[in-house]
Design a protein around this motif. Structure first.
Motif, short mmCIF file in Angstrom:
data_model
loop_
_atom_site.label_atom_id
_atom_site.label_comp_id
_atom_site.label_asym_id
_atom_site.label_seq_id
_atom_site.Cartn_x
_atom_site.Cartn_y
_atom_site.Cartn_z
N PRO A 334 0.83 -1.21 0.00
CA PRO A 334 0.00 0.00 0.00
C PRO A 334 0.86 1.25 0.00
N PRO A 335 0.25 2.40 -0.37
CA PRO A 335 -1.16 2.57 -0.72
C PRO A 335 -1.45 2.14 -2.15
N ASP A 336 -2.60 1.50 -2.32
CA ASP A 336 -2.97 1.04 -3.65
C ASP A 336 -3.26 2.19 -4.60
N ALA A 337 -3.46 3.39 -4.08
CA ALA A 337 -3.73 4.54 -4.94
C ALA A 337 -2.50 4.94 -5.75
N LEU A 338 -1.32 4.51 -5.33
CA LEU A 338 -0.11 4.83 -6.08
C LEU A 338 -0.05 4.01 -7.37
N MET A 339 0.31 4.65 -8.46
CA MET A 339 0.60 3.95 -9.70
C MET A 339 2.09 3.59 -9.72
N ARG A 340 2.45 2.55 -10.47
CA ARG A 340 3.83 2.13 -10.58
C ARG A 340 4.22 2.02 -12.04
N ARG A 341 5.47 2.43 -12.31
CA ARG A 341 5.96 2.35 -13.68
C ARG A 341 7.47 2.12 -13.64
N GLY A 342 7.95 1.07 -14.25
CA GLY A 342 9.37 0.80 -14.26
C GLY A 342 10.12 1.71 -15.22
N ILE A 343 11.17 2.34 -14.74
CA ILE A 343 12.03 3.19 -15.58
C ILE A 343 13.47 2.78 -15.32
N ASP A 344 14.10 2.23 -16.35
CA ASP A 344 15.46 1.73 -16.20
C ASP A 344 16.52 2.75 -16.62
N ASP A 345 16.18 3.62 -17.55
CA ASP A 345 17.22 4.49 -18.11
C ASP A 345 16.63 5.80 -18.60
N ALA A 346 17.51 6.68 -19.06
CA ALA A 346 17.09 8.00 -19.49
C ALA A 346 16.17 7.93 -20.70
N ALA A 347 16.41 6.97 -21.60
CA ALA A 347 15.56 6.86 -22.79
C ALA A 347 14.12 6.54 -22.40
N THR A 348 13.94 5.65 -21.43
CA THR A 348 12.58 5.33 -20.96
C THR A 348 11.93 6.54 -20.33
N LEU A 349 12.71 7.30 -19.56
CA LEU A 349 12.16 8.51 -18.94
C LEU A 349 11.80 9.53 -20.02
N ASP A 350 12.63 9.70 -21.02
CA ASP A 350 12.31 10.60 -22.12
C ASP A 350 10.99 10.23 -22.76
N ASP A 351 10.79 8.96 -22.98
CA ASP A 351 9.56 8.49 -23.61
C ASP A 351 8.35 8.78 -22.73
N LEU A 352 8.49 8.53 -21.43
CA LEU A 352 7.37 8.76 -20.51
C LEU A 352 7.02 10.25 -20.45
N LEU A 353 8.03 11.09 -20.52
CA LEU A 353 7.78 12.53 -20.39
C LEU A 353 7.20 13.16 -21.65
N THR A 354 6.95 12.36 -22.68
CA THR A 354 6.16 12.87 -23.81
C THR A 354 4.70 13.03 -23.42
N ASP A 355 4.31 12.44 -22.29
CA ASP A 355 2.95 12.59 -21.75
C ASP A 355 2.85 13.94 -21.06
N GLY A 356 2.18 14.88 -21.67
CA GLY A 356 2.07 16.23 -21.12
C GLY A 356 1.26 16.31 -19.85
N ARG A 357 0.58 15.22 -19.48
CA ARG A 357 -0.23 15.25 -18.26
C ARG A 357 0.64 15.09 -17.00
#
Length: 545
Positions: A334-357
């Motif tokens: 817990p808490p179950d309200a938290l979302m989880r997302r695996g990020i291994d490297d800068a490229a993955t973070l770059d991709d995730l940050l294309t989400d403007g939300r």
């Protein structure tokens, strides 16, 4: 409810007093009478039954205040002993000194006279040096202050009731340190049970040794508010300085201020309503922001979870915890309200940050220095509001400050600050010999200007500074139990959640610091960091009350 006030430096205070007297609407003698009346009134409120009082009057206007206090307490039935100097003060102080001389003697201001057998008092009024002090006290005055500070025989075991006018004598009101002495607390500093200052608090009341040595701080109105407003653009450095201070310590002056000329006018009822979502811009979860908290590897996840939980509790609509994929198993609880997302490297973070939300990021708590070093360039390149804490600050010390932007909030303690700004830390460590001494406020402001980011320099006297010179002091000396493992991670999460909701960085840092201390204050001693996020709903309810 949260209200506000400004702090004035000693130069700003002198400029306002000069403007008031130059206007012809008030004289220096009138201001001195008002100041003395305020202090005498506070003494009578604190000790309603008249007793024995010794008033120590210095050579200048602070001493003049002392002569007014002596006269008024004498008329109120107190037995008054006055110690003063054989000097010719300015005209106003000379006049009130003359008035006292018609009533009683002025004994020598010496340690021997102060210690005279059989002359002990119930209260000692320290009116020796006030806001105008620019160098360390010398000779007889120094020995008196050392004696009153606890090196004086019997007083080493019995600290008398000292009431200070403006500040404990010797304290630099721009820095909170005693001129000519170490910046580390010791037995040499004068400690008052109450300090009465005028018009506005000064930085030294809230920084360094000030809160401990001032005792209960009372800010008395002596009729300068008009000139404080009209001279606002002409005071010393022209920078607005605000204050946060808990009402639990004193209700004598307001406790919190965020300027009301920006998007969110966070003051009083409006602030409480905004924080508790009564005026949300959208009822959809993304309308309250999405915070991304970058976590570390296996067995390092606790700090990031504390930050993420705090971001949720402070009202972020979504919070995603982002460890390496190999550490996802650590974050299944817990808490179950938290979302989880695996990020291994800068490229993955770059991709995730294309989400403007995704509206704010947090990096550092439990992240690991190597991982923070790898991810920081992508995070900074995104230009998203971000909190850089803990391991991210150590990484930043290695890669440099060049890519920081105005949406960043740095949250160092003094050790981390030393790695980021070693030259400023060296200046902070120097023994102050003349005033105004270099202060934690000065250091935070210089660091913010140099980095282009908001800097929250942690401690019981937390200073939050913006690159444009605006600064806020948050005093939390009454909650020492905040010094516990994980407390800083919760603060980072609170600030991240507020950034995600749309607060500008300075406001988010200031509000986060206030909520952090308010939660600790509400829980009380025995606090651990896990308790802090769970107190936030109760703090919100208190704001709505």
């Amino acid at each position: 409810m949260l209200t506000g006030t400004e702090i004035l430096t000693t130069a700003q205070m002198r400029a306002i007093e000069s403007a008031a007297m130059a206007s012809g609407e008030v004289t220096g003698l009138q201001l001195m009478e008002r100041a003395g009346t305020a202090v005498a009134g506070q003494i009578r409120l604190r000790w309603p039954k008249p007793g024995r009082v010794t008033v120590l009057c210095g050579p200048g206007n602070n001493g003049g205040d002392g002569y007014v206090i002596a006269r008024l307490l004498h008329h109120a039935g107190w037995q008054v002993r006055v110690l003063g100097m054989d000097n010719s003060p300015g005209a106003d102080a000379a006049e009130v000194k003359r008035q006292w001389a018609k009533i009683g003697p002025i004994l020598p201001l010496t340690e021997a006279e102060l210690r005279r057998r059989g002359e002990s008092s119930d209260v000692y009024v320290d009116a020796i040096f006030g806001t105008g002090l620019t160098r360390a006290p010398q000779e007889d005055i120094a020995s008196i202050l050392l004696h009153m500070g606890g090196w004086g025989g019997d007083w080493a075991y019995y600290r008398p009731r000292i009431v200070s006018v403006d500040c404990p004598s010797g304290l630099c009101l721009d820095s909170g340190f005693f001129l000519g002495q170490s910046r580390v607390a010791g037995d040499l500093e004068l400690r008052a049970v109450m300090t009465v200052a005028f018009d506005s608090p000064k930085p030294g009341h809230l920084l360094g040794l000030g809160p401990d040595c001032c005792g209960r701080l009372v800010i008395a109105d002596i009729g300068l508010a008009h000139w404080r407003v009209t001279q606002r653009r002409e005071i010393a450095d022209g920078k607005a300085l605000e204050v946060q201070r808990p009402a639990a310590l004193t209700a004598d002056w307001p406790i919190f201020d965020i300027p009301d000329n920006r998007r969110f006018a966070l003051a009083g009822k409006k602030q409480a309503e905004w924080l508790t979502k009564r005026h949300a811009t959208s009822d959809h979860k993304f309308g309250h922001g999405h915070a991304l908290v970058l976590a570390g590897g296996i067995a390092r996840g606790g700090a990031a979870r504390l930050a993420a939980r705090a971001a949720l509790r402070v009202g972020a609509g979504l919070v995603t915890l982002a460890p390496p994929r190999s550490a996802m198993i650590d974050h299944g609880g817990p808490p179950d309200a938290l979302m989880r997302r695996g990020i291994d490297d800068a490229a993955t973070l770059d991709d995730l940050l294309t989400d403007g939300r995704i509206t704010a990021l947090c990096i550092g708590p439990g992240c690991g220095i190597d991982r923070a070093t790898a991810l920081l360039p992508s995070l900074l390149k995104s230009k998203r509001p971000a909190v850089l804490d803990a391991d991210a600050l150590s990484a930043l010390a290695e890669i440099g400050l060049t890519d920081l932007h105005q949406g960043c909030v740095l949250t160092p303690h003094l050790g981390e600050f030393a790695r980021l700004f070693p030259d400023l830390t060296e200046r902070l460590g120097e023994k102050p010999r003349t005033g105004p001494a270099y202060s934690k406020l000065d250091a935070a402001r210089e660091a913010a200007a140099r980095s282009g980011a908001v800097v929250l320099l942690k401690g019981p006297d937390t200073v939050i500074a913006a690159p444009d010179g605006r600064a806020i002091i948050h005093s939390a000396f009454d909650v020492p139990w905040l010094a516990t493992a994980g407390s800083g991670d919760v603060l980072a999460g609170l600030i991240t959640g507020l950034l995600a909701r749309g607060l500008p960085p300075l406001d988010a840092a200031a509000t986060g610091a206030w909520l952090h201390a308010a939660a600790a204050r509400r829980f009380g001693p025995g606090l651990i960091a896990d308790d802090l996020p769970e107190q936030i709903p109760a703090v919100f309810r208190d704001l709505r009350a």
